[in-house]
Design a protein around this motif. Structure first.
Motif, PDB file in Angstrom:
ATOM      1  N   GLN A   1       5.451 -40.183  70.931  1.00  0.00           N
ATOM      2  CA  GLN A   1       5.937 -38.712  70.661  1.00  0.00           C
ATOM      3  C   GLN A   1       7.306 -38.245  71.234  1.00  0.00           C
TER       4      GLN A   1
ATOM      5  N   GLN B   1       0.936 -40.962  79.312  1.00  0.00           N
ATOM      6  CA  GLN B   1       0.838 -40.335  77.552  1.00  0.00           C
ATOM      7  C   GLN B   1       1.715 -40.498  77.175  1.00  0.00           C
TER       8      GLN B   1
ATOM      9  N   LYS C   1       8.824 -36.086  77.054  1.00  0.00           N
ATOM     10  CA  LYS C   1       9.034 -34.130  76.814  1.00  0.00           C
ATOM     11  C   LYS C   1      10.284 -33.612  76.509  1.00  0.00           C
TER      12      LYS C   1
ATOM     13  N   GLN D   1       9.093 -34.634  71.969  1.00  0.00           N
ATOM     14  CA  GLN D   1       9.628 -33.066  71.592  1.00  0.00           C
ATOM     15  C   GLN D   1      10.268 -32.949  71.703  1.00  0.00           C
TER      16      GLN D   1
ATOM     17  N   ASN E   1       7.154 -31.891  67.859  1.00  0.00           N
ATOM     18  CA  ASN E   1       7.206 -32.930  67.970  1.00  0.00           C
ATOM     19  C   ASN E   1       7.454 -33.810  66.775  1.00  0.00           C
TER      20      ASN E   1
ATOM     21  N   LEU F   1      -0.745 -30.725  74.059  1.00  0.00           N
ATOM     22  CA  LEU F   1      -0.819 -32.277  74.338  1.00  0.00           C
ATOM     23  C   LEU F   1      -1.981 -32.728  75.211  1.00  0.00           C
TER      24      LEU F   1
ATOM     25  N   THR G   1       4.537 -40.088  75.475  1.00  0.00           N
ATOM     26  CA  THR G   1       4.842 -38.272  74.888  1.00  0.00           C
ATOM     27  C   THR G   1       6.628 -38.562  75.813  1.00  0.00           C
TER      28      THR G   1
ATOM     29  N   GLU H   1       1.651 -27.716  76.068  1.00  0.00           N
ATOM     30  CA  GLU H   1       1.410 -28.237  76.959  1.00  0.00           C
ATOM     31  C   GLU H   1      -0.277 -28.104  76.185  1.00  0.00           C
TER      32      GLU H   1
END
Length: 201
Positions: A70, A102, A106, A72, A83, A15, A104, A12
């Motif tokens: 991205q 974003q 997660k 994770q 990542n 990020l 990403t 976190e």
């Protein structure tokens, strides 16, 4: 005066970090490792795969992402990145809502449908080769990603390996030349290895 490299206690914190550039980093043991630019042939192959998938109309174009998405992933051993930036990612429709701020995916989100990596040039005993074929494979399986394609354009191999997740582990099949890829995620896909690799020749 040299500036100290930032260290991060968790994902976190990473990020929330912004160095004001468009560089891509992997987070390894709390430190940033900058990813080098892609080679032109690898970039051409990834772009070709994007267009082949988009034109096949098996998934909406917006769900196919090149380089920018991205993921994770679980850190399974020291030295693993937390990542990864696959060359190509096919998202699920719910990711469009979940990645508004974003791009990403997660750990608390559903995994993407498919990811693909174009292997960098080199011999089988190199770090790049081991990372793409071994470490990423283990992390993606642990992350629950149902399908991982390893596209290897090296002339002595010229193979696409399709890894399909079953009972927490990948089962692999290799395809060459005019072989039609068998994709459990997209069974109606009509695509050969030659079609993918010719862009980088």
């Amino acid at each position: 005066m040299t500036q100290a490299k930032p260290r991060f206690r968790n994902f976190e914190e990473y990020l929330d970090y912004d160095d004001g550039s468009d560089r891509r980093y992997e987070l390894v043991d709390g430190e940033l490792i900058e990813l080098p630019p892609e080679s032109e042939p690898n970039n051409a192959i990834a772009q070709e795969l994007f267009w082949l998938l988009a034109n096949a109309q098996i998934v909406i174009r917006r769900l196919i992402k090149l380089y920018a998405c991205q993921i994770q992933v679980p850190v399974l051993q020291s030295g693993d990145a937390a990542n990864r930036f696959p060359d190509l990612v096919v998202l699920r429709e719910e990711h469009l809502r979940l990645t508004q701020s974003q791009l990403t995916i997660k750990l608390d989100m559903p995994p993407p449908q498919l990811i693909a990596k174009v292997v960098s040039p080199g011999k089988e005993n190199t770090d790049n080769y081991q990372r793409d074929y071994t470490r990423k494979r283990a992390q993606y399986a642990a992350r629950g990603i149902p399908e991982y394609w390893i596209i290897d354009p090296n002339p002595d191999r010229a193979v696409v390996t399709v890894l399909s997740l079953k009972d927490g582990a990948y089962q692999s099949r290799e395809f060459r030349g005019t072989d039609r890829l068998i994709s459990p995620a997209f069974p109606d896909l009509e695509l050969t290895v030659e079609q993918i690799l010719r862009a980088g020749q």
